[in-house]
Design a protein around this motif. Structure first.
Motif, PDB file in Angstrom:
ATOM      1  N   ALA A  31     -50.549  23.909 -28.113  1.00  0.00           N
ATOM      2  CA  ALA A  31     -51.300  23.169 -27.003  1.00  0.00           C
ATOM      3  C   ALA A  31     -50.826  23.536 -25.437  1.00  0.00           C
ATOM      4  CB  ALA A  31     -50.993  21.708 -27.107  1.00  0.00           C
ATOM      5  N   VAL A  32     -51.586  23.631 -24.536  1.00  0.00           N
ATOM      6  CA  VAL A  32     -51.346  23.965 -23.336  1.00  0.00           C
ATOM      7  C   VAL A  32     -50.892  22.816 -22.334  1.00  0.00           C
ATOM      8  CG1 VAL A  32     -52.082  25.209 -21.425  1.00  0.00           C
ATOM      9  CG2 VAL A  32     -52.902  26.124 -23.456  1.00  0.00           C
ATOM     10  N   ASP A  33     -49.628  23.143 -21.707  1.00  0.00           N
ATOM     11  CA  ASP A  33     -49.086  22.085 -21.046  1.00  0.00           C
ATOM     12  C   ASP A  33     -49.993  21.883 -19.831  1.00  0.00           C
ATOM     13  OD1 ASP A  33     -47.601  20.210 -19.241  1.00  0.00           O
ATOM     14  OD2 ASP A  33     -45.799  21.172 -19.690  1.00  0.00           O
ATOM     15  N   SER A  34     -50.743  20.769 -19.662  1.00  0.00           N
ATOM     16  CA  SER A  34     -51.730  20.710 -18.436  1.00  0.00           C
ATOM     17  C   SER A  34     -51.228  20.675 -17.139  1.00  0.00           C
ATOM     18  CB  SER A  34     -52.427  19.197 -18.623  1.00  0.00           C
ATOM     19  OG  SER A  34     -53.530  19.395 -19.646  1.00  0.00           O
ATOM     20  N   THR A  35     -49.666  20.571 -17.156  1.00  0.00           N
ATOM     21  CA  THR A  35     -48.993  20.622 -15.823  1.00  0.00           C
ATOM     22  C   THR A  35     -48.334  21.891 -15.528  1.00  0.00           C
ATOM     23  OG1 THR A  35     -47.033  19.733 -16.641  1.00  0.00           O
ATOM     24  CG2 THR A  35     -48.566  18.144 -15.967  1.00  0.00           C
ATOM     25  N   SER A  36     -48.617  22.905 -16.499  1.00  0.00           N
ATOM     26  CA  SER A  36     -47.832  24.142 -16.216  1.00  0.00           C
ATOM     27  C   SER A  36     -48.708  25.235 -15.686  1.00  0.00           C
ATOM     28  CB  SER A  36     -47.185  24.487 -17.648  1.00  0.00           C
ATOM     29  OG  SER A  36     -46.608  25.773 -17.620  1.00  0.00           O
ATOM     30  N   ARG A  37     -48.299  25.709 -14.572  1.00  0.00           N
ATOM     31  CA  ARG A  37     -49.104  26.917 -14.156  1.00  0.00           C
ATOM     32  C   ARG A  37     -48.755  28.079 -15.093  1.00  0.00           C
ATOM     33  NH1 ARG A  37     -50.857  28.000  -9.077  1.00  0.00           N
ATOM     34  NH2 ARG A  37     -51.247  29.904  -9.892  1.00  0.00           N
ATOM     35  N   ALA A  38     -47.592  28.207 -15.536  1.00  0.00           N
ATOM     36  CA  ALA A  38     -47.184  29.315 -16.444  1.00  0.00           C
ATOM     37  C   ALA A  38     -48.045  29.423 -17.679  1.00  0.00           C
ATOM     38  CB  ALA A  38     -45.611  29.383 -16.683  1.00  0.00           C
ATOM     39  N   GLN A  39     -48.574  28.061 -18.280  1.00  0.00           N
ATOM     40  CA  GLN A  39     -49.356  28.234 -19.390  1.00  0.00           C
ATOM     41  C   GLN A  39     -50.864  28.094 -19.048  1.00  0.00           C
ATOM     42  OE1 GLN A  39     -48.334  25.234 -22.462  1.00  0.00           O
ATOM     43  NE2 GLN A  39     -45.971  25.445 -21.591  1.00  0.00           N
ATOM     44  N   ASN A  40     -51.002  27.430 -17.939  1.00  0.00           N
ATOM     45  CA  ASN A  40     -52.593  27.477 -17.469  1.00  0.00           C
ATOM     46  C   ASN A  40     -53.215  28.540 -17.015  1.00  0.00           C
ATOM     47  OD1 ASN A  40     -54.068  24.385 -17.262  1.00  0.00           O
ATOM     48  ND2 ASN A  40     -51.858  24.117 -17.444  1.00  0.00           N
ATOM     49  N   ASP A  41     -52.381  29.366 -16.223  1.00  0.00           N
ATOM     50  CA  ASP A  41     -52.838  30.853 -15.346  1.00  0.00           C
ATOM     51  C   ASP A  41     -53.264  31.551 -16.690  1.00  0.00           C
ATOM     52  OD1 ASP A  41     -52.251  29.401 -13.302  1.00  0.00           O
ATOM     53  OD2 ASP A  41     -50.649  31.143 -12.689  1.00  0.00           O
ATOM     54  N   PRO A  42     -52.551  32.093 -17.515  1.00  0.00           N
ATOM     55  CA  PRO A  42     -53.142  32.891 -18.580  1.00  0.00           C
ATOM     56  C   PRO A  42     -54.067  32.276 -19.577  1.00  0.00           C
ATOM     57  CG  PRO A  42     -50.827  32.390 -19.250  1.00  0.00           C
ATOM     58  CD  PRO A  42     -51.271  31.773 -18.082  1.00  0.00           C
ATOM     59  N   TRP A  43     -54.086  31.081 -19.751  1.00  0.00           N
ATOM     60  CA  TRP A  43     -55.269  30.406 -20.472  1.00  0.00           C
ATOM     61  C   TRP A  43     -56.443  30.629 -19.697  1.00  0.00           C
ATOM     62  CZ3 TRP A  43     -58.774  26.394 -20.325  1.00  0.00           C
ATOM     63  CH2 TRP A  43     -59.333  25.936 -21.774  1.00  0.00           C
ATOM     64  N   LEU A  44     -56.490  30.259 -18.286  1.00  0.00           N
ATOM     65  CA  LEU A  44     -57.671  30.479 -17.677  1.00  0.00           C
ATOM     66  C   LEU A  44     -58.173  31.889 -17.584  1.00  0.00           C
ATOM     67  CD1 LEU A  44     -59.601  29.245 -15.519  1.00  0.00           C
ATOM     68  CD2 LEU A  44     -58.048  29.615 -13.836  1.00  0.00           C
ATOM     69  N   SER A  45     -57.183  32.976 -17.711  1.00  0.00           N
ATOM     70  CA  SER A  45     -57.742  34.318 -17.458  1.00  0.00           C
ATOM     71  C   SER A  45     -58.413  34.392 -18.919  1.00  0.00           C
ATOM     72  CB  SER A  45     -56.509  35.187 -17.601  1.00  0.00           C
ATOM     73  OG  SER A  45     -55.761  34.899 -16.317  1.00  0.00           O
ATOM     74  N   ALA A  46     -57.780  33.812 -19.897  1.00  0.00           N
ATOM     75  CA  ALA A  46     -58.581  34.310 -21.122  1.00  0.00           C
ATOM     76  C   ALA A  46     -59.973  33.597 -21.278  1.00  0.00           C
ATOM     77  CB  ALA A  46     -57.831  33.639 -22.363  1.00  0.00           C
ATOM     78  N   VAL A  47     -60.248  32.611 -20.655  1.00  0.00           N
ATOM     79  CA  VAL A  47     -61.673  31.803 -20.676  1.00  0.00           C
ATOM     80  C   VAL A  47     -62.392  32.567 -19.746  1.00  0.00           C
ATOM     81  CG1 VAL A  47     -62.845  29.732 -19.704  1.00  0.00           C
ATOM     82  CG2 VAL A  47     -60.623  29.379 -20.851  1.00  0.00           C
ATOM     83  N   ALA A  48     -62.012  32.875 -18.511  1.00  0.00           N
ATOM     84  CA  ALA A  48     -62.770  33.876 -17.550  1.00  0.00           C
ATOM     85  C   ALA A  48     -63.261  35.230 -18.053  1.00  0.00           C
ATOM     86  CB  ALA A  48     -62.037  34.043 -16.241  1.00  0.00           C
ATOM     87  N   ARG A  49     -62.440  35.642 -19.038  1.00  0.00           N
ATOM     88  CA  ARG A  49     -62.735  36.868 -19.731  1.00  0.00           C
ATOM     89  C   ARG A  49     -63.597  36.776 -20.650  1.00  0.00           C
ATOM     90  NH1 ARG A  49     -57.736  38.561 -22.852  1.00  0.00           N
ATOM     91  NH2 ARG A  49     -58.421  37.000 -24.232  1.00  0.00           N
ATOM     92  N   ARG A  60     -58.413  29.436  -7.023  1.00  0.00           N
ATOM     93  CA  ARG A  60     -59.021  28.820  -8.088  1.00  0.00           C
ATOM     94  C   ARG A  60     -58.017  28.340  -9.322  1.00  0.00           C
ATOM     95  NH1 ARG A  60     -62.993  31.755 -12.709  1.00  0.00           N
ATOM     96  NH2 ARG A  60     -63.411  30.047 -13.860  1.00  0.00           N
ATOM     97  N   ARG A  61     -56.970  29.140  -9.562  1.00  0.00           N
ATOM     98  CA  ARG A  61     -56.017  28.761 -10.416  1.00  0.00           C
ATOM     99  C   ARG A  61     -55.098  27.391 -10.116  1.00  0.00           C
ATOM    100  NH1 ARG A  61     -54.915  33.002 -13.821  1.00  0.00           N
ATOM    101  NH2 ARG A  61     -55.429  35.047 -13.456  1.00  0.00           N
ATOM    102  N   GLU A  62     -54.833  27.279  -8.956  1.00  0.00           N
ATOM    103  CA  GLU A  62     -54.256  26.202  -8.366  1.00  0.00           C
ATOM    104  C   GLU A  62     -55.135  24.873  -8.756  1.00  0.00           C
ATOM    105  OE1 GLU A  62     -51.273  23.588  -7.341  1.00  0.00           O
ATOM    106  OE2 GLU A  62     -51.149  25.656  -7.628  1.00  0.00           O
ATOM    107  N   ALA A  63     -56.415  24.944  -8.117  1.00  0.00           N
ATOM    108  CA  ALA A  63     -57.372  23.851  -8.368  1.00  0.00           C
ATOM    109  C   ALA A  63     -57.709  23.496  -9.800  1.00  0.00           C
ATOM    110  CB  ALA A  63     -58.466  24.252  -7.674  1.00  0.00           C
ATOM    111  N   PHE A  64     -57.490  24.521 -10.687  1.00  0.00           N
ATOM    112  CA  PHE A  64     -58.031  24.423 -12.068  1.00  0.00           C
ATOM    113  C   PHE A  64     -56.981  23.485 -12.864  1.00  0.00           C
ATOM    114  CE2 PHE A  64     -57.219  25.855 -16.695  1.00  0.00           C
ATOM    115  CZ  PHE A  64     -58.560  25.524 -17.002  1.00  0.00           C
ATOM    116  N   VAL A  65     -55.672  23.392 -12.399  1.00  0.00           N
ATOM    117  CA  VAL A  65     -54.520  22.671 -13.213  1.00  0.00           C
ATOM    118  C   VAL A  65     -55.104  21.081 -13.100  1.00  0.00           C
ATOM    119  CG1 VAL A  65     -52.291  21.786 -13.112  1.00  0.00           C
ATOM    120  CG2 VAL A  65     -52.711  24.312 -12.966  1.00  0.00           C
ATOM    121  N   GLY A  66     -55.492  20.998 -11.621  1.00  0.00           N
ATOM    122  CA  GLY A  66     -56.003  19.279 -11.462  1.00  0.00           C
ATOM    123  C   GLY A  66     -57.159  19.073 -11.969  1.00  0.00           C
ATOM    124  N   HIS A  67     -58.197  19.888 -11.978  1.00  0.00           N
ATOM    125  CA  HIS A  67     -59.406  19.725 -12.329  1.00  0.00           C
ATOM    126  C   HIS A  67     -59.522  19.322 -14.064  1.00  0.00           C
ATOM    127  CE1 HIS A  67     -61.727  21.943  -9.024  1.00  0.00           C
ATOM    128  NE2 HIS A  67     -61.171  20.970  -8.592  1.00  0.00           N
TER     129      HIS A  67
END
Length: 438
Positions: A31-49, A60-67
């Protein structure tokens, strides 16, 4: 959906069979920690890819955590990869409420499903989907829902196309308005003003429209361009409809694409229209169709039975295409069917096959004159009852009333001696629709 329900869904343990199946391929799921940029950033990169998008920027990365804090996000990781922190597969879901004919039902909404091209043909998607569907079922959610980029992927997991949408192109000057004169007024409002009233307005509309779900977190900012990562938000315009009593009963947000060769031949692209009353519906559509300098109006994610078709003088001014959109997957047959109202009083037997072994079995469905249903699991279909043999995929397509049992029988998708009788039970008076992607 209470905060406790959301929390229990978000924090539910990973399905053991899911972890074991991926481990056989040297992969781990976490599971990805919803508050962690360190985990969310690469996860978002994988989704974008996965969706062929450009690499997300810092805003976008910063806003993504809250969204996406409300989402349960899973990543599948390959420790031998050159980028072990970037998942090779992603999956997100959250609890929501799906409107069904005559009621609502709790559902698991699914999004951001990707598998990297480097890791195809290893059963990753099947493991993820089956594991998370089992988890949703164990948490008491009777159905799962999703919108898809590819329509051929999810049938094997029991998802059925349940709410199609219509995409319109209208030659505005040819169309002509013959609909009613709305008694209220249409005004321009700021995108921020529209966003303030949109959530409550959507709830008014959503609970009466089968196929709609509660607005996911972050969607209003996306619709109205009110988040820091919004692209070209300045192109968006918002209008509202107020009744004579002063109630805001409708909203629309759109953008105009100019025709630089002929300014009077510009195109209006409608992003979203919400109307809680017939008057608001007529008032907004007439305003949009009669706008100066607009020759073409494009709108997507409309219903298959839009009253607009009967409000324009020349129906040939509209080109309409139909697309599959909202998919449904029943996880608990008795709970799902009991949540909706039916079209006729009857008793029928359903023999349901489920390829994932989650919701299969034989069930007796009894409906009364008010459309209420009771469902009983039985060992075999009673001989005296009309029965239908079908997959959970087909039952899920029937669930919202978007297709007739007669149609499915003629297509060879269900087997029954009396498809007309089955169709009368499941029939609805309104075509289901979902007005956005998620």
């Amino acid at each position: 959906m209470t905060s406790d329900h959301v929390k229990s869904f978000h924090n539910a343990p990973l399905d053991a069979a899911l972890s074991e199946s991926l481990a056989q391929h040297g992969l781990t799921v976490a599971a990805v920690d919803s508050t962690s940029r360190a985990q969310n950033d690469p996860w978002l990169s994988a989704v974008a890819r996965g969706f062929l998008e450009e690499e997300p920027g810092e805003v976008r990365r910063e806003a993504f955590v809250g969204h996406t804090a409300h989402r349960r996000k899973l990543g599948v990781y390959d420790a031998s990869s050159p980028q072990p922190e970037t998942p090779v597969a992603t999956f997100a879901s959250w609890p929501t409420e799906l409107t069904v004919p005559g009621g609502t039902v709790a559902a698991s909404a699914i999004s951001s499903v990707t598998v990297a091209p480097t890791h195809r043909r290893r059963g990753i998607l099947r493991s993820l989907m089956a594991g998370e569907l089992r988890t949703a079922a164990s948490l008491g959610l009777p159905v799962a829902v999703l919108t898809v980029s590819e329509s051929t992927i999810y049938g094997r997991f029991g998802f059925g196309a349940a709410a199609a949408v219509a995409n319109w192109e209208i030659r505005t000057r040819r169309a002509g308005w013959i609909g009613p004169d709305a008694p209220g007024r249409v005004d321009f409002v700021s995108r921020e003003q529209a966003r303030e009233v949109a959530e409550a307005l959507h709830e008014r509309v959503r609970v009466l429209s089968p196929g709609e779900i509660s607005l996911p977190g972050g969607h209003l900012n996306r619709f109205f361009g009110t988040s820091p990562d919004a692209e070209k938000a300045e192109r968006l315009r918002a209008i509202q409809y107020r009744s004579p009593a002063g109630e805001v009963d409708g909203l629309a947000v759109y953008r105009v694409v100019e025709n630089h060769d002929d300014f009077s031949e510009s195109t209006l692209e409608l992003s979203w229209l919400l109307a809680a009353t017939d008057e608001a519906y007529a008032g907004l559509w007439r305003f949009l169709l009669e706008m100066d300098l607009i020759a073409l109006l494009r709108a997507s994610e409309l219903g298959l039975d839009e009253p607009l078709w009967w409000m324009i003088a020349d129906q040939r001014a509209a080109k309409i295409t139909v697309t599959d959109h909202q998919y449904v997957r029943i996880l608990d047959v008795p709970a799902a069917l009991a949540s909706r109202r039916f079209g006729a009083a009857d008793t029928i037997a359903l023999e349901v096959d489920d390829p994932l072994g989650i919701a299969g079995g034989t069930f007796v469905l009894t409906t009364d004159a008010e459309g209420r249903a009771s469902v009983e699991a039985v060992d075999a279909s009673p001989a005296e009852l009309p029965s239908v043999r079908l997959g959970v995929r087909e039952l899920s397509s029937l669930f919202l009333g978007g297709v007739s049992a007669v149609t499915l029988a003629r297509a060879g998708r269900i087997v029954t001696d009396d498809p007309t009788r089955i169709a009368r039970v499941f029939q609805t008076v309104e075509a289901p629709r979902l007005s956005f992607w998620y």
